[in-house]
Design an enzyme around this catalytic site. Structure first.
Site, PDB file in Angstrom:
ATOM      1  CD  GLU B  60      54.731  -8.902 -13.181  1.00 15.76           C
ATOM      2  OE1 GLU B  60      54.862  -8.746 -11.948  1.00 15.76           O
ATOM      3  OE2 GLU B  60      53.643  -9.181 -13.723  1.00 15.76           O
ATOM      4  CG  HIS B 129      45.883  -3.665 -18.062  1.00 14.96           C
ATOM      5  ND1 HIS B 129      45.849  -3.389 -16.724  1.00 14.96           N
ATOM      6  CD2 HIS B 129      45.944  -5.024 -18.162  1.00 14.96           C
ATOM      7  CE1 HIS B 129      45.860  -4.534 -16.034  1.00 14.96           C
ATOM      8  NE2 HIS B 129      45.930  -5.535 -16.874  1.00 14.96           N
TER       9      HIS B 129
END
Lengths: 338, 326
Positions: B60, B129
């Site tokens: 990321e 998540h």
């Protein structure tokens, strides 16, 4: 730490027997040295605030690498970047004014010592988070390939940055995406106060390129001619073949990590030993041996760059502070902004 | 007007902007060959090629960092973070770099960057998540933060975000990708700094954004059956935060509920309530009520998860309580 020199496969390019280039390298190193000495003085006189990290000792690495670039090539640097900015062509006036926090500074007094920037000179910034600028440099590299240009990006960072994830993510994609980048590790043997061998499992930083199947080179960062020679090759490789590389320049900072560092973690003898290999004196001796310069001429160059630095201080002193009414300027780019 | 899912509205916006401007490119994890984790980028690599739809490693920090560098060097990247939870890995790039670069370099450069990322829970995906973090980004000067709740706004705001010269956090929601709505064809731009009254009402104001907008609209329908007229203000523009429609609404209804999918502490509702107290205190007949997720990491168990996230019933009960009708 003893530097084990790994011989670079260099063939001496003609530029280095060129007198003008040799003199330019010498003059720029001396300018950086005198600029930083003056910066230390101004910091002690409280003209400069915040943190202040000096390049003294690292001039061969700075000038040897950056002088290899074209004006339209990009440089990304760290918070120890005054010399990098000057070597990329930014006027000492604008750098000193930024250190003074003035509106005429490279970043209009909003950045300071650690955040110099110039769009015009493609000096794409000093970044004060270790390792942060490497991924950003990769983005500029991607933009160059995307737009099918032939510029090169030089991403400069310290040895301390090679242990952080961003370094590894960047080398990986630079190789994977064939980005025109030269990663330059300024290995001055200490990440702040922690020696390389106390922070990195691999103390020869150039070897970290091997994990990414990338060219890795190590050079004596106190020898400006050696640095320039190898950088020329790596810049050409990036420009012509879009193949990135990692260049480790082993050098030394004579001063502490920052102006507020009492420097208790390394011995006085070590500092003296490195000062004995001073890059500016070394090149000066070489130029004298080659009959390209005399002592009197070196003295004259020194007086000229010293005057240039004095003029930068005067410019910074006399420049206006940012207008308090403009505190909020440039938080956001307005539509159509540059 | 064509009816599209949120997913297809976003896809249309990306396709139109990529056709319009060659400097627009996409990058992210599995957005190309795989067609996107949530299929928002479906078909775009096939149409525009690998250069303009760049599959990245699962890394990321390089995704956001490279997008910043590209944005500073003439391109208009749209980075996808597979979920907002993963962006934590890249927070240094988002906050220390993207948000601050223009200011700290004295306006010498700009960062025309969009980071698209879905948040939201309700799919039994557990604590890593399922969260919503738009308030984290909305805290930071230099970022713009939007969180549309309808397909039309999703398209119009994404197109505006891509054309904006600043880093824009474009917050999506996993629970809304299949939601359908009318979406104007072609050039449809929705400003990034205007909130919007999505339903008129007189008795109480409900502020919500993203998936909670749908929850709030459903709650308003139910409240109507019980004779309560709720006004729903879509807080799609979180930073800069457009308070005007909320203030105007509160002046009319004198009661306000904020609904967000994330935790209430230091959250979107806290900011809205604070501003209403500052600007319209005298108009209030009751304290502002804030609805948000239970302050626990999202649980996996279906029953626990259901009670951890806010739903229609929470809004209905709270509205009736504020009006003294329970």
């Amino acid at each position: 730490m003893k530097v084990e020199q790994r011989p670079a496969e260099s063939k001496s390019p003609a530029t280095l027997s060129d007198k003008a280039t040799l003199l330019k390298l010498h003059r720029e190193m001396l300018l950086v040295r005198r600029f930083e000495e003056k910066t230390a003085e101004m910091y002690q006189a409280a003209k400069i605030g915040g943190f202040c990290h000096l390049n003294i000792g690292e001039e061969a690495t700075i000038v040897g690498t950056i002088s290899s670039l074209r004006p339209d090539d990009y440089v990304y640097s760290t918070y120890r970047e005054h010399g990098h900015a000057i070597a990329k062509g930014i006027e000492p006036n604008a750098v000193m004014a930024e250190l003074f926090g003035k509106e005429t500074g490279t970043s209009h007094g909003r950045g300071g010592s650690m955040h110099l920037f110039s769009q015009e000179h493609r000096f794409y910034g000093g970044y004060a988070i270790v390792g942060q600028a490497l991924p950003i440099a990769c983005g500029t590299g991607y933009s160059i390939t995307y737009r099918e240009r032939d510029e090169v990006v030089m991403s400069i960072f310290g040895d301390g940055a090679t242990n952080i994830g961003a370094f590894h993510e960047s080398l990986n994609v630079a190789k994977l995406w064939h980005l025109p980048i030269v990663f330059v590790c300024v290995n001055n043997l200490y990440g702040m106060g922690t020696a390389v061998n106390r922070a990195s499992a691999v103390t020869e930083i150039w070897k970290k390129a091997c994990a990414y199947n990338m060219t890795g080179e190590r050079v004596d960062g106190m020898d400006v001619l050696a640095v320039r020679r190898i950088t020329d090759q790596l810049v050409e490789q990036a420009r012509a073949k879009h193949e990135p590389s990692l260049l480790e320049c082993v050098t030394y900072r004579y001063r502490g990590h920052s102006m507020s560092d009492p420097d208790t973690y390394r011995g006085k003898d070590e500092i003296k030993e490195w000062q004995g290999r001073d890059p500016i004196l070394t090149l000066g001796d070489h130029l004298k041996q080659q009959k390209l310069l005399t002592d009197q001429e070196i003295q004259k160059i020194d007086e000229e760059v010293t005057a240039e630095v004095e003029a930068a201080v005067k410019f910074a002193e006399e420049s206006p502070e940012p207008d308090p009414k403009e505190l909020f300027r440039d938080v956001y780019a307005e539509a159509g902004a540059a | 007007m064509p009816v599209l899912t949120m997913r297809d509205a976003l896809n249309q916006a990306l396709r139109e902007e990529m056709k319009r401007d060659e400097s627009v490119f996409l990058l992210g994890e599995d957005i190309g060959l795989y067609d996107g984790s949530f299929k928002v980028t479906r078909g775009l690599m096939k149409e525009f090629g690998e250069k303009r739809v760049l599959d990245t490693p699962i890394a990321e920090e390089i995704i956001v960092g490279a997008a910043i560098g590209a944005a500073m060097s003439g391109l208009r990247p749209v980075a996808e973070m597979m979920t907002v939870n993963f962006i934590m890995v890249a927070m240094d790039q988002v906050v220390n770099a993207a948000a601050h670069i223009r200011y700290m370099f004295g306006g010498g450069t700009k960062v025309p960057l969009v980071i698209r990322t879905p948040g939201g829970g309700g799919h039994q995906l557990g604590a890593q998540h399922s969260h919503s973090h738009e308030n984290w980004f909305a805290h930071v000067p230099g970022l713009k933060v939007v969180a549309p709740g309808t397909p039309a706004d999703a398209k119009g705001m994404l197109k505006s975000a891509i054309r904006d010269d600043n880093p824009v956090m474009f917050i999506e929601n996993e629970g809304t990708y299949a939601v359908k709505g009318e979406v104007p064809d072609g050039e449809h731009l929705v400003p990034l700094d205007k909130n919007d009254v999505k339903r008129q009402g007189d008795d109480i104001t409900i502020c919500a954004h993203s998936r909670m907008l749908i929850v709030a609209m459903d709650a308003a329908t139910e409240l109507e059956k019980e004779g309560i007229s709720a006004e729903v203000v879509d807080m799609r523009a979180l930073r800069p935060l457009d308070m005007m429609p909320v203030i105007e609404s509160v002046k009319k209804t004198s009661r306000l509920i904020t609904v967000e999918e994330g935790w209430r502490s230091y959250g979107v509702g806290a900011e809205i309530a604070s501003r209403v107290y500052e600007e319209a205190f005298d108009y209030l007949d009751a304290p502002v009520a804030r609805i948000g997720a239970a302050e626990v990491p999202a649980p996996y168990n279906k029953r626990l998860e259901k009670i951890a996230f806010p739903g229609k019933a929470d809004v209905v009960v709270t509205a009736k309580a504020l009006l003294g009708k329970n």
